[in-house]
Design an enzyme around this catalytic site. Structure first.
Site: not given
Length: 212
Positions: A53-54
């Protein structure tokens, strides 16, 4: 843009330490993604074989060639590459070690999702004039790899990850910013175990070095 730390490399792969806030893959209106920034840094095109995930920090494997990407994608899919995460959460989870098996809806379909976990420690953050905030550190391994799987599973167990405004407790996250200086999602990819050079090698980082 600071250089992306490269923990290890050989003729096929890089193992890098991604910082929070960096998207993995480029696209419309996505600035400074990992695949583009790492390619600039090393002077060659790179190929993604899995995602973080970012807002998740930590270890990630990136391939140097299409052939290597195909090989390592299969190795990850066959579970020969083991990934471990640390999450700093609010609340607590019982039992202290076990398995969360709960389907996750993706693209309108219910998909099987299994997360293995172990609570490593628990503590409280004291607040003047207010009830303390219960915290815990959990080590996790994914049996399946659904989007936001760890975040969704822990939130549904009443033990959301600190700093997770999408799946967690937004109000409590505001408290933690002031009480504990926690500004980012507290989920870290801390350990990779994989077959390399005829043996099994492990790479591990200390999550506590991250800026919260």
């Amino acid at each position: 843009m600071n250089d992306i730390p490269i923990i290890y490399q050989n003729s096929e792969i890089f193992i890098i330490n991604k910082k929070a806030g960096m998207p993995v893959q480029g696209g419309e209106k996505i600035a400074h993604p990992l695949d583009e920034e790492l390619a600039k840094q090393v002077g060659q095109k790179v190929y993604l074989v899995h995602r973080l995930d970012k807002d998740t920090s930590g270890l990630m494997l990136v391939a140097k060639t299409p052939a290597a990407a195909s090989k390592w994608t299969k190795l990850i899919g066959s579970k020969e590459v083991k990934k471990e995460y640390i999450a700093i959460c609010t609340g607590t989870i019982n039992p202290k070690q076990g398995e969360i098996s709960e389907d996750i809806i993706q693209h309108g379909q219910s998909r099987r999702a299994v997360t293995h976990y172990k609570v490593e420690k628990e503590w409280k953050i004291e607040r003047e004039g207010e009830a303390p905030v219960q915290m815990c550190q959990i080590r996790l391994q994914l049996e399946t790899g659904r989007m936001h799987q760890i975040r969704i599973h822990l939130a549904k167990q009443g033990c959301p990850i600190a700093g997770d405004d999408q799946h967690g407790n937004f109000k409590l996250n505001k408290v933690l910013r002031k009480a504990a200086g926690i500004k980012h999602l507290q989920l870290f990819s801390v350990k990779l175990t994989l077959p390399l050079e005829g043996s099994i090698k492990t790479f591990e980082i200390d999550y506590s070095t991250y800026n919260r």
